[in-house]
Write a protein that holds these residues in place. Structure first.
Motif, PDB file in Angstrom:
ATOM      1  N   ALA A  92       0.830  -1.208   0.000  1.00 18.98           N
ATOM      2  CA  ALA A  92       0.000   0.000   0.000  1.00 18.98           C
ATOM      3  C   ALA A  92       0.862   1.255   0.000  1.00 18.98           C
ATOM      4  O   ALA A  92       1.830   1.355   0.760  1.00 18.98           O
ATOM      5  CB  ALA A  92      -0.926   0.011   1.210  1.00 18.98           C
TER       6      ALA A  92
ATOM      7  N   GLY B  86      -1.078   2.944   3.639  1.00 24.03           N
ATOM      8  CA  GLY B  86      -2.475   2.547   3.693  1.00 24.03           C
ATOM      9  C   GLY B  86      -3.434   3.641   4.104  1.00 24.03           C
ATOM     10  O   GLY B  86      -4.648   3.408   4.186  1.00 24.03           O
TER      11      GLY B  86
ATOM     12  N   HIS C 257     -10.487  -0.032  -1.364  1.00 27.60           N
ATOM     13  CA  HIS C 257      -9.247  -0.777  -1.547  1.00 27.60           C
ATOM     14  C   HIS C 257      -8.046   0.112  -1.242  1.00 27.60           C
ATOM     15  O   HIS C 257      -8.106   1.333  -1.389  1.00 27.60           O
ATOM     16  CB  HIS C 257      -9.148  -1.299  -2.980  1.00 27.60           C
ATOM     17  N   ALA C 258      -6.953  -0.523  -0.834  1.00 28.39           N
ATOM     18  CA  ALA C 258      -5.696   0.213  -0.688  1.00 28.39           C
ATOM     19  C   ALA C 258      -5.222   0.675  -2.066  1.00 28.39           C
ATOM     20  O   ALA C 258      -5.492   0.024  -3.076  1.00 28.39           O
ATOM     21  CB  ALA C 258      -4.642  -0.672  -0.048  1.00 28.39           C
TER      22      ALA C 258
ATOM     23  N   SER D 227      -2.326   0.705  -4.271  1.00 33.64           N
ATOM     24  CA  SER D 227      -1.105  -0.097  -4.272  1.00 33.64           C
ATOM     25  C   SER D 227       0.034   0.559  -5.040  1.00 33.64           C
ATOM     26  O   SER D 227      -0.169   1.453  -5.875  1.00 33.64           O
ATOM     27  CB  SER D 227      -1.387  -1.474  -4.889  1.00 33.64           C
TER      28      SER D 227
ATOM     29  N   PRO E   4      -8.651   3.655  -6.512  1.00 34.74           N
ATOM     30  CA  PRO E   4      -8.043   2.443  -5.954  1.00 34.74           C
ATOM     31  C   PRO E   4      -8.704   1.161  -6.461  1.00 34.74           C
ATOM     32  O   PRO E   4      -9.926   1.033  -6.475  1.00 34.74           O
ATOM     33  CB  PRO E   4      -8.250   2.615  -4.445  1.00 34.74           C
TER      34      PRO E   4
END
Length: 205
Positions: free
Chosen positions: A40, A44, A50-51, A53, A175
């Protein structure tokens, strides 16, 4: 006298990567995509289901890099892989990197060299290319900060400057689920590799 202990990381592909002396032979794009899609950004601390990434960040940076001017397929691949060492060592926020010091940067540098050599790139980008990728990276950070990490526009400008010529509508910045980020990273890698292969074939003909 015994040998110094080695720092090994086992990958899902079965490869075992020596972090202190990484070999290009132990680098696989599938392992890179898998790892980066599960690391992440911003520790994060981003909004959304969602993270956000590192794999998705790399896609954003490479998109911006291509928009900033003429590029070659080799340069595009370097941009896509600019944070690839983080598939092994994770994504440290900048303040913590400064606390850790040179040891982290030394490991990162060796991993970068192994990754680049695995894909027939120079071990490390030239200063000029590094600066161009850093510019794209900084623009990406501005959009990530303001759209995902809770920064005000004024606060983000202080840290990253004001992006020019790039708008959020062209960026894959919402995300994504892990598997989607992993898939899109691999697809972009394969698309760039296809262009590189065609260019090499053209030179041989």
């Amino acid at each position: 006298m015994t040998d110094a202990p080695r720092a090994w990381q086992r990958m899902l592909s079965g490869r075992r990567l020596d972090l202190l002396d990484p070999s290009p032979l132990d680098v696989e794009i599938g392992d890179i995509a898998h790892g980066l899609a599960r690391v992440a950004r911003w520790n994060g601390q981003t909004s959304g289901e969602h993270a956000f990434s590192v794999a998705q960040h790399c896609l954003v940076v490479e998109t911006i890099f291509c928009r900033l001017g003429a590029t070659t397929a080799d340069e595009q691949l370097v941009a896509l892989l600019h944070d690839a060492p983080e598939y092994v060592i994770g994504d440290m926020i900048s303040p913590f990197k400064s606390v850790v010091g040179g040891g982290y940067k030394a490991v990162e540098h060796r991993l970068e060299g192994a990754i680049h050599l695995r894909f027939s790139l120079p071990a490390h980008p030239s200063p000029e290319l590094k600066d161009r990728i850093k510019k794209a990276d900084t623009i990406a950070a501005y959009f990530e900060a303001t759209l995902l990490a809770g920064f005000s526009r004024e606060e983000a400008k202080k840290f990253f400057g004001q992006p020019r010529g790039i708008t959020q509508d062209i960026l894959p910045i919402d995300p994504m689920p892990v598997m989607e980020a992993q898939r899109l990273f691999c697809e972009r890698f394969e698309a760039i590799e296809a262009v590189r292969a065609d260019a090499k074939a053209g030179l041989r003909s």
